[in-house]
Structures are given as C-alpha cells and as structure tokens.
Design an enzyme around this catalytic site. Structure first.
Site, PDB file in Angstrom:
ATOM      1  N   SER A 136      27.100  51.921 -32.184  1.00 54.92           N
ATOM      2  CA  SER A 136      27.083  50.522 -31.423  1.00 54.92           C
ATOM      3  C   SER A 136      26.959  51.131 -29.796  1.00 54.92           C
ATOM      4  O   SER A 136      27.430  52.060 -29.614  1.00 54.92           O
ATOM      5  CB  SER A 136      28.594  50.003 -31.476  1.00 54.92           C
ATOM      6  OG  SER A 136      28.369  49.127 -32.860  1.00 54.92           O
ATOM      7  N   HIS A 167      31.313  45.342 -26.987  1.00 54.75           N
ATOM      8  CA  HIS A 167      32.671  45.408 -27.882  1.00 54.75           C
ATOM      9  C   HIS A 167      33.120  46.951 -27.765  1.00 54.75           C
ATOM     10  O   HIS A 167      34.085  47.085 -28.151  1.00 54.75           O
ATOM     11  CB  HIS A 167      32.180  44.999 -29.365  1.00 54.75           C
ATOM     12  CG  HIS A 167      31.335  45.889 -30.109  1.00 54.75           C
ATOM     13  ND1 HIS A 167      29.929  45.660 -30.293  1.00 54.75           N
ATOM     14  CD2 HIS A 167      31.399  46.925 -30.956  1.00 54.75           C
ATOM     15  CE1 HIS A 167      29.315  46.306 -30.929  1.00 54.75           C
ATOM     16  NE2 HIS A 167      30.103  47.330 -31.353  1.00 54.75           N
ATOM     17  N   ASP A 227      26.631  40.912 -25.610  1.00 58.78           N
ATOM     18  CA  ASP A 227      27.229  42.306 -26.021  1.00 58.78           C
ATOM     19  C   ASP A 227      26.819  43.434 -25.392  1.00 58.78           C
ATOM     20  O   ASP A 227      26.471  44.607 -26.281  1.00 58.78           O
ATOM     21  CB  ASP A 227      27.119  42.339 -27.763  1.00 58.78           C
ATOM     22  CG  ASP A 227      28.088  43.098 -28.285  1.00 58.78           C
ATOM     23  OD1 ASP A 227      29.224  43.464 -27.578  1.00 58.78           O
ATOM     24  OD2 ASP A 227      27.915  43.907 -29.330  1.00 58.78           O
TER      25      ASP A 227
END
Length: 276
Positions: free
Chosen positions: A127, A16, A49
């Site tokens: 992230s 992402h 992810d």
C-alpha cells in the site's frame, strides 16, 4: 510503502498507511540504503486514500517520475514496488487488466476512485507504493486488493491477482494540492443517488434521485429521474462508478454527461463540475 515526490522531501503514500496515528503522528521512513528519517504529515485525502508526508534534511533524494494513467492500455506490462508482508525492496510484475475500475477502499471505505486494475501481485505492505510502467514512470499508487476471504487463520487476505491502484492522473493532482494547501477538494455533480448497494450494476446507467438546486447538474439542465450512462468516456453503470468518474476530474472541469430521459434516446450535456 511510498514514493519520493521531490528533493524537498515530500513522499506520497496511502492515507490508510499513516491514518492510524492521527495528524500529529510520528512516522519513520526507511530508505533503500537503510538510512532512516522522521517524517510529518503534510496533508491527507480520505476520499482518494492518498497522503503526503515530508522528511527534512535528507540529501540525495531521487524523485519518481510520473506518466499519464490515461494513456494506459489493457494488457500493458506494469511493475508494483514496495514491501509486501514486510519484505522490503520487492517488485512484482503483471499487466493492466482494467484502466478505470470503480473501487471503494480506504480506512473507512470512503475512498472511491477509478482504479488501475492489475494482476501484478499486491499484498499488505504494498500500500502506498508505486505501480510503474516499463520506463519506471509511476502510473498508479497501489492501494487495495480484491479477496475471496478475510485471510487464513485470522490473518490478512492475500493476493488473488486482482489489485487496484489510484491512477497517477489523480494521484499527482491530489499530491500537488496537499503540498500546496494541505487539502484536496473533490468535484461534485450536485445530485443524490438511489439504491442501498453502490456497487450493484444497473446494466444501463445511474438514475438521479435528486438534482440539487443551484448545483452543477441543475445548472446544466439535468433533472431527477435522468439516467446517467457516461461522464466523458467513462461508462457509469453503478453509483460508485458515477461518483468515481466525477471525482476523477478536478473541480471546475467541464465534462460531457450522457444521459437518458424518460426512456428516450441518449442525450448529452456539458456540465462544469462544482466543489464538494
């Protein structure tokens, strides 16, 4: 955020993080010494992810080392590194609060995995960064957080002490696949599941709505209506838990499936997982 995998310039991050620009996106990587380099996407895995990007002609790269996430214990101290809220070179510490929490996240909420749960503060910008043990070895890739709201004044939600990382055992395998082939395949049990809310616990196990003919489960003798309670030592009380436990392993791995048939006693069967 991201972590250097090797001296060839491969870097591991979240899908992402890089997905917004598409497969041909131009990505700029900033290193700890302030230098920058242009990177290209090598491969992505939406279902975990994860993504691998690559910089070229960069010297003096210091690859991260990986530890086995399967050896983590609840209460163990861990440190999250990254750029929370754009604050580069930040670290936060906490403990492992669960070693195999089924989590659904990612760009389209399609990533399902058994996450390392931690109370180390993780915020937007963390992230793709590493979650490390006290030896500095990567035990997870920070991916998402739980939140009680969508964020104050329309902003992004912040940390409430529940963060999730893709376990290093999965991340290192997927990264290797992406570097080698550009793709990474998921394992498949060869079943379909019932229920509209994949995260609601059944308290017992997950009933199989359908066992697909010729699939891994069918070959092992599982039947529609069987209630799966464990895959190896991972308890499966939600549909996402069963999906995540299956995807934890590489295709062609043989696992022990514990199940209940017709309200009887628990049984076990060996299943060699297929490829989704």
């Amino acid at each position: 955020s991201g972590g250097v995998l090797d001296k060839d310039g491969h870097i591991l991050t979240n899908n992402h993080v890089v997905a917004g620009g598409g497969q041909q996106a131009t990505i700029t990587v900033t290193f700890h010494n302030g230098t920058t380099a242009t990177a290209r996407i090598i491969g992505t895995s939406e279902s975990t992810d994860l993504a691998v990007i690559k910089v070229d002609n960069v010297n003096d790269l210091n690859p991260a080392s990986f530890a086995k996430s399967s050896e983590l214990v609840v209460g163990q101290t861990v440190v999250a590194a990254g750029a929370p809220l754009g604050l580069a070179e930040s670290v936060t510490s906490g403990i492992v609060s669960n070693t195999a929490r089924p989590v659904r996240s990612g760009n389209n909420n399609d990533a399902v995995y058994l996450a390392v749960q931690t109370d180390a503060a993780i915020n937007p910008g963390n992230s793709g960064g590493p979650l490390v043990d006290l030896n500095g070895a990567v035990v997870g890739i920070n991916s998402s957080i739980a939140s009680t709201s969508s964020g104050a004044d329309g902003g992004q939600p912040g940390n409430i002490g529940i963060g999730f990382a893709v376990p290093s055992d999965v991340a290192s395998r997927v990264a290797s696949d992406l570097i080698t082939t550009g793709n990474s395949s998921n394992s498949a049990l060869g079943v379909s599941l019932t229920g509209s809310d994949s995260e609601v616990s059944t308290g017992v196990g997950v009933p199989l709505q359908e066992v697909i003919s010729g699939g891994a489960a069918a070959k092992a003798g599982l039947q529609a209506g069987d209630v799966v309670t464990k895959i190896n030592e991972f308890h499966t009380t939600t549909a996402d838990g069963l999906i995540a436990a299956t995807r934890f392993y590489a295709p062609e791995t043989t696992v022990t499936v514990t199940f209940i048939r017709g309200g009887g006693a628990a049984q076990t069967v060996q299943v060699t997982l297929g490829t989704a």
